[in-house]
Motif scaffolding. Structure first.
Motif, short mmCIF file in Angstrom:
data_model
loop_
_atom_site.label_atom_id
_atom_site.label_comp_id
_atom_site.label_asym_id
_atom_site.label_seq_id
_atom_site.Cartn_x
_atom_site.Cartn_y
_atom_site.Cartn_z
N ASP A 294 84.08 -68.89 30.97
CA ASP A 294 84.00 -69.47 32.30
C ASP A 294 85.37 -69.49 32.96
O ASP A 294 86.42 -69.35 32.31
CB ASP A 294 83.43 -70.89 32.22
CG ASP A 294 82.01 -70.91 31.68
OD1 ASP A 294 81.32 -69.90 31.85
OD2 ASP A 294 81.62 -71.93 31.08
N SER A 295 85.35 -69.71 34.27
CA SER A 295 86.60 -69.79 35.01
C SER A 295 87.29 -71.14 34.74
O SER A 295 86.69 -72.06 34.18
CB SER A 295 86.34 -69.63 36.51
OG SER A 295 85.51 -70.69 36.97
N LEU A 296 88.56 -71.22 35.15
CA LEU A 296 89.32 -72.44 34.88
C LEU A 296 88.76 -73.63 35.65
O LEU A 296 88.69 -74.76 35.13
CB LEU A 296 90.80 -72.22 35.26
CG LEU A 296 91.74 -73.41 35.02
CD1 LEU A 296 91.77 -73.78 33.54
CD2 LEU A 296 93.16 -73.06 35.50
N ALA A 297 88.31 -73.39 36.89
CA ALA A 297 87.74 -74.49 37.68
C ALA A 297 86.46 -75.03 37.04
O ALA A 297 86.24 -76.24 36.94
CB ALA A 297 87.47 -74.02 39.11
N ASP A 298 85.62 -74.10 36.55
CA ASP A 298 84.39 -74.54 35.88
C ASP A 298 84.70 -75.28 34.59
O ASP A 298 84.03 -76.26 34.25
CB ASP A 298 83.49 -73.33 35.59
CG ASP A 298 82.98 -72.68 36.87
OD1 ASP A 298 82.96 -73.39 37.91
OD2 ASP A 298 82.63 -71.48 36.82
N CYS A 299 85.72 -74.85 33.89
CA CYS A 299 86.10 -75.53 32.64
C CYS A 299 86.63 -76.93 32.91
O CYS A 299 86.36 -77.87 32.16
CB CYS A 299 87.13 -74.68 31.89
SG CYS A 299 86.46 -73.14 31.23
N LEU A 300 87.43 -77.06 33.96
CA LEU A 300 87.91 -78.40 34.30
C LEU A 300 86.76 -79.32 34.70
O LEU A 300 86.75 -80.51 34.36
CB LEU A 300 88.93 -78.30 35.44
CG LEU A 300 90.27 -77.66 35.10
CD1 LEU A 300 91.13 -77.52 36.35
CD2 LEU A 300 91.00 -78.48 34.04
N TRP A 301 85.79 -78.79 35.42
CA TRP A 301 84.63 -79.61 35.80
C TRP A 301 83.81 -79.99 34.56
O TRP A 301 83.34 -81.12 34.43
CB TRP A 301 83.77 -78.85 36.80
CG TRP A 301 82.52 -79.60 37.16
CD1 TRP A 301 81.26 -79.33 36.75
CD2 TRP A 301 82.45 -80.77 37.96
NE1 TRP A 301 80.38 -80.25 37.26
CE2 TRP A 301 81.09 -81.16 38.01
CE3 TRP A 301 83.39 -81.53 38.64
CZ2 TRP A 301 80.65 -82.25 38.72
CZ3 TRP A 301 82.95 -82.63 39.35
CH2 TRP A 301 81.60 -82.99 39.39
N LEU A 302 83.63 -79.03 33.63
CA LEU A 302 82.94 -79.36 32.38
C LEU A 302 83.70 -80.41 31.58
O LEU A 302 83.11 -81.30 30.98
CB LEU A 302 82.76 -78.09 31.55
CG LEU A 302 81.66 -77.12 31.99
CD1 LEU A 302 81.67 -75.87 31.11
CD2 LEU A 302 80.30 -77.79 31.95
N SER A 303 85.02 -80.30 31.58
CA SER A 303 85.83 -81.30 30.87
C SER A 303 85.64 -82.69 31.46
O SER A 303 85.50 -83.68 30.73
CB SER A 303 87.31 -80.90 30.93
OG SER A 303 88.11 -81.88 30.29
N TRP A 304 85.60 -82.77 32.80
CA TRP A 304 85.35 -84.08 33.43
C TRP A 304 83.95 -84.60 33.10
O TRP A 304 83.76 -85.79 32.86
CB TRP A 304 85.55 -83.98 34.93
CG TRP A 304 84.83 -85.07 35.69
CD1 TRP A 304 83.78 -84.91 36.53
CD2 TRP A 304 85.10 -86.46 35.64
NE1 TRP A 304 83.38 -86.13 37.02
CE2 TRP A 304 84.17 -87.11 36.47
CE3 TRP A 304 86.04 -87.24 34.96
CZ2 TRP A 304 84.15 -88.48 36.67
CZ3 TRP A 304 86.02 -88.61 35.14
CH2 TRP A 304 85.09 -89.22 35.99
N SER A 305 82.98 -83.70 33.07
CA SER A 305 81.63 -84.14 32.74
C SER A 305 81.53 -84.63 31.31
O SER A 305 80.82 -85.60 31.01
CB SER A 305 80.63 -83.00 32.99
OG SER A 305 80.89 -81.91 32.12
N TYR A 306 82.28 -84.01 30.39
CA TYR A 306 82.30 -84.48 29.01
C TYR A 306 82.99 -85.83 28.89
O TYR A 306 82.60 -86.68 28.09
CB TYR A 306 83.01 -83.47 28.10
CG TYR A 306 82.29 -82.14 27.98
CD1 TYR A 306 80.94 -82.03 28.26
CD2 TYR A 306 82.99 -80.99 27.62
CE1 TYR A 306 80.28 -80.82 28.17
CE2 TYR A 306 82.34 -79.77 27.52
CZ TYR A 306 80.99 -79.69 27.80
OH TYR A 306 80.34 -78.49 27.72
#
Length: 898
Positions: A294-306
């Motif tokens: 995934d892209s970095l923006a999507d990874c940061l959003w997934l990290s916030w969701s976790y």
């Protein structure tokens, strides 16, 4: 085999005894093998390492070999016993080589002995060994830390490569599946457009090096705190012991700075939590970016969701993404646990501050009360009555008590607050921060209550409170009303406070009021009506339509009020009480009146009133009086001074209390009384307890014109105990008087015929009250119900009257000048006059006509009391209505002191 061959020579024996002949030594050395010699020293521990006996000087040439062995044994004595065998093996090989050249061994003997036996050299070398050992440990730790970091990095790289290969295989499989589907669709539908296919199938392969860098960066960021802590620990331990004694280590300094930051900064904990959350999201996003496609923006959003929801990681696929997502979710749980703790602590702290009264009062134009005493209940009642016409008000009470206790005590007060809100805060009036908490600069009036107990300590605290109030940075909008216990401290408080301060001396006011009431029965009830806000009180207001009018005409211009004085603008705002009838109101003058409220009166057109003449001249009574003072007050010397000014020459003042007669004069002199300068009275001292009947029977109680029962200084702190003592003294005095009066016999005879009831002894005491006046000082308002029902004594509610005066001065500070003049030794005061001074029996007059007749003697009539009535009527309605008066009626007037 001989004995020398059967038993090898003992080394310990060689140490202690020299060999008898060289041949014996040689035969022993050749017969004993090297292996047996080693086994002998490995299995047999020598009893002594060296001997203090010196060797013979005629030793053979072969003896140096044994000496060398002995020296080696002596050198090995500095080592541990379990390594003894190893040392002997090494030394034996050297001795075997040196035995081939005995000549060369002799010079070395003298060199080896002092070096081997020097114990001090080994002792001095111990610290250097420990230093080397500690340095080795530190190097070993750093090597281990570096190896661990290298292993983590290698493992992460391998894991990333494995995950990348797995993801590439999945991507290729997906692409193959997609191409197969397209081929099938093309065969079934229409020919393939290769240009369009190339544009749609432009697959952007991820940058593998960038993802590897992201994974390495995330692992490095996680390792940095541990590396930093290890570095701080290394720096702290690398300092010398001398430096550690002088200054704290680096880790302690860092821990201290963190503690200071978290404790001093108000938003440090939420800020630290926010930084930790952002770091977790950033590091977790980089880690996800390294293990997924995934892209970095999507990874940061997934990290916030976790972080926000620990259950979101359940959909992760693959070993790497699952491992990273579980780590992020675990960190998120810790962060939200800390956040929950911070929120809980903040809410608990807020409720605790509200419960303990630590929150700030955001109000203006409120009345602020500083302190707590028995007068607070009466003071709050009067302020509530005063604010009723305004629809209620705000009263803030700050004292060094718990807020819940203050609110509970206020809730127990038996009166209606009339929409007035009472806010309690806990704090000290000596602290500027606490004063700011109650909006002291925006209050319209500040009341400083005197503490119960010692008057000097209470006044000293009041002085410090005034100093704190004058030091408020924003300044004060309202004035300060200070209750003092001693008249001598009034000058100092006014000097400190200046124009902002108005003082009410409680003991002085009550003492003078008791004297006035003792000489004029019924005056206490009048003062109770005027000082309180329930009936009529003093008001000052400007009326321009009265400019140019004489004061005598202004008296009959208010149908709902009675003018008493003028605030003269030409005299700098001075209040002139009871001015001359020829005084003409000027522009800017204000009129002082007695009215029910400030909006219930207004001037009207001047009515026509008949002006009559006085029936007779008033003669000032100049009869000798005999007065008894029961109890001892702290300001009793002031009361004696006032009585000496009021009474006729030759009067007697009896003092009956428990103070020793020899001590009384010293106390009076210390209080400022000069006994030799008393002109009109003579002091008579009697010692005794006022609640013991036999002590009271020793006094001529039936011969006193008036008796003053004071709240004794010993029980003044407790209102209930003081009132119980005063009530017991009153009942005993009235009973003794009733038994001694001559007309009691007929009443007693009538009482014996019927049943002896409560009404009979009260009736006897009421008859005794016709002969003498008793004034009792009452502290608790609940006690007045007993006295008012029995009607055997007049009373002065000292605490309630002082509270009324404080409330009146707080509402309008100008009234304090009026009260000071009415209670002073000189000037005007209130009097009770007989009606025959103003009218004849059966004469019909209106109240205005009596008012104008009284002005002929420069008196102002403010009310009257009908014969056999219990209360006087102040500021009566219908002043123009005529009525028939009796000479037994009395009028309440304001006149100059007699």
């Amino acid at each position: 085999m001989d004995s020398n061959e059967s038993s090898p020579p003992s080394v310990s024996r060689d140490w202690f005894f020299p060999s008898p002949s060289p041949s014996f030594i040689h035969s022993s050395a050749t017969a004993t093998s090297t292996a047996d010699h080693h086994r002998h020293h490995l299995h047999k521990t020598p009893t002594r390492r060296f001997s203090t006996y010196s060797r013979p000087s005629n030793a053979p040439a072969a003896s140096p070999v044994h000496t060398t062995s002995s020296s080696s044994a002596a050198f090995s004595s500095h080592r541990d016993l379990k390594y003894a065998g190893f040392s002997r093996r090494t030394n034996f090989s050297r001795r075997y080589q040196r035995s081939l050249t005995p000549e060369a061994a002799v010079p070395s003997l003298t060199q080896q002995i002092p070096q081997k036996c020097d114990v001090s050299d080994d002792k001095t070398s111990v610290p250097s060994k420990f230093t080397d050992l500690a340095g080795g440990r530190l190097k070993f730790r750093w090597h281990m830390a570096f190896l661990v970091a290298l292993l983590i990095t290698t493992f992460s790289s391998l894991l990333h490569k494995n995950i990348s290969l797995h993801n590439q295989a999945n991507d290729l499989q997906a692409q193959i599946t997609k191409l197969n589907g397209r081929l099938q669709s093309c065969n079934l539908l229409e020919p393939m457009d290769f240009d369009d296919l190339n544009s749609q199938e432009g697959i952007s392969y991820p940058n593998k090096s960038l993802k590897t860098i992201a994974l390495v960066v995330s692992v490095t960021l996680l390792s940095l705190p541990f590396i930093f802590l290890k570095y701080v620990e290394y720096i702290s331990k690398s300092k010398s012991p001398d430096n550690l004694k002088e200054e704290a280590s680096l880790n302690k300094q860092l821990a201290y700075k963190v503690d200071v930051f978290l404790s001093v900064r108000p938003y440090s904990k939420p800020l630290a939590l926010l930084v930790a959350t952002l770091l977790l999201i950033g590091v977790g996003g980089l880690a996800l970016f390294g293990v997924t496609d995934d892209s970095l923006a999507d990874c940061l959003w997934l990290s916030w969701s976790y972080v926000a929801d620990s259950g979101n990681h359940a959909n992760s696929e693959g070993v790497g993404p699952r491992l990273v997502s579980v780590s992020i979710s675990f960190g998120g749980m810790l962060i939200f646990a800390m956040m929950l703790g911070l929120v809980t602590d903040a809410i608990s702290e807020k409720f605790d501050s509200l419960r303990k009264g630590r929150s700030e009062v955001v109000k203006k134009d409120h009345t602020l009360i500083l302190g707590w005493s028995d007068k607070l209940g009466s003071l709050l009642n009067q302020l509530a009555i005063a604010n009723e016409s305004l629809g209620g008000g705000i009263v803030v009470v700050m004292a060094e008590r718990d807020k819940e206790e203050m609110e509970l005590d206020i809730a127990k007060m038996e009166f209606d607050f009339r929409q007035t809100s009472v806010i309690c805060r806990s704090g000290s009036p000596l602290i500027l921060a606490d004063l700011k908490k109650v909006s002291v600069s925006k209050a319209r009036a500040i009341i400083v209550l005197a503490e119960d107990g010692n008057a000097d300590q209470s006044d000293a605290r009041a002085l410090r409170t005034v100093l704190s109030l004058t030091g408020v940075k924003d300044g004060l909008r309202g004035h300060i009303v200070v209750e003092l216990g001693d008249l001598d401290n009034e000058v100092l408080v006014k000097l400190v406070g200046g124009d902002l301060v108005e003082t009410v001396v409680a003991h002085d006011v009550i003492g003078r009021l008791m004297i006035q009431c003792a000489r004029q029965p019924g005056l206490a009830q009048v003062w109770e009506d005027i000082l309180g806000f329930e009936n009529c009180e003093f008001y000052i207001k400007r009326w321009p339509q009265l400019d140019g009018m004489q004061f005598e005409d202004a008296l009959i211009s208010f149908p709902d009020a009675i003018p008493c004085g003028v605030k003269s603008a030409s005299c700098g705002g001075k209040i002139i009480l009871n001015p001359d009838e020829s005084y003409v109101l000027q522009e800017g003058d204000e009129v002082l009146v007695i009215a029910e409220d400030d909006d219930t009166y207004a001037p009207v057109a001047l009515p026509t009133v008949w002006r009559g003449n006085l029936p007779k001249e008033f003669v000032v009574p100049n009869s000798v009086e005999k007065i008894l003072l029961c109890g001892w007050r702290r300001d009793i010397e002031d009361m004696i001074t006032v009585l000496d000014a009021f009474l006729a020459p030759g009067s007697e003042l009896w003092m009956f209390n428990e103070v020793v007669e020899g001590v009384r004069e010293h106390k009076l002199i210390d209080g400022g009384l000069d006994i030799e300068r008393l002109m009109n009275i003579t002091l008579v001292h009697r010692e005794g307890n006022a609640v013991i009947r036999r002590h009271l029977e020793s006094l001529p109680l039936e011969s006193f014109d008036s008796i003053l029962i004071l709240a004794d200084e010993s029980v003044e702190d407790s209102a209930i105990q003081a009132d119980s003592r005063s009530l017991a003294t009153l009942l005993l005095i009235r009973d003794i008087q009733a038994k001694r009066l001559p007309y009691r016999e007929a009443k007693a005879f009538q009482g014996r015929k019927g049943s002896f009831s409560q009404g009979s002894w009260i009736g006897e005491m009421q008859q005794a009250s016709d002969k003498s006046v008793i004034i009792s000082e009452i502290l608790d308002p609940r006690t007045k119900n007993l006295l008012s029902m029995s009607r055997i004594s007049d009373y002065v509610l000292s605490n309630e009257l002082v509270s009324m005066a404080l409330a009146m001065v707080a509402e309008d500070r100008q009234i304090n000048d009026v009260l000071e003049e009415l209670f002073a030794e000189e000037g005007n005061e209130m009097h009770i006059r007989q009606a025959d001074l103003y009218l004849k029996e059966g004469e019909e007059l209106s109240f205005y006509e009596i008012l104008l007749r009284a002005r002929q003697r420069r008196e102002i009539v403010i009310g009257y009391r009908i014969d056999n009535a219990q209360k006087a009527v102040i500021n009566p309605p219908g002043k123009l209505e005529k009525r028939r008066w009796s000479v037994k009626d009395v009028f309440v007037v304001i006149a100059e002191k007699e």
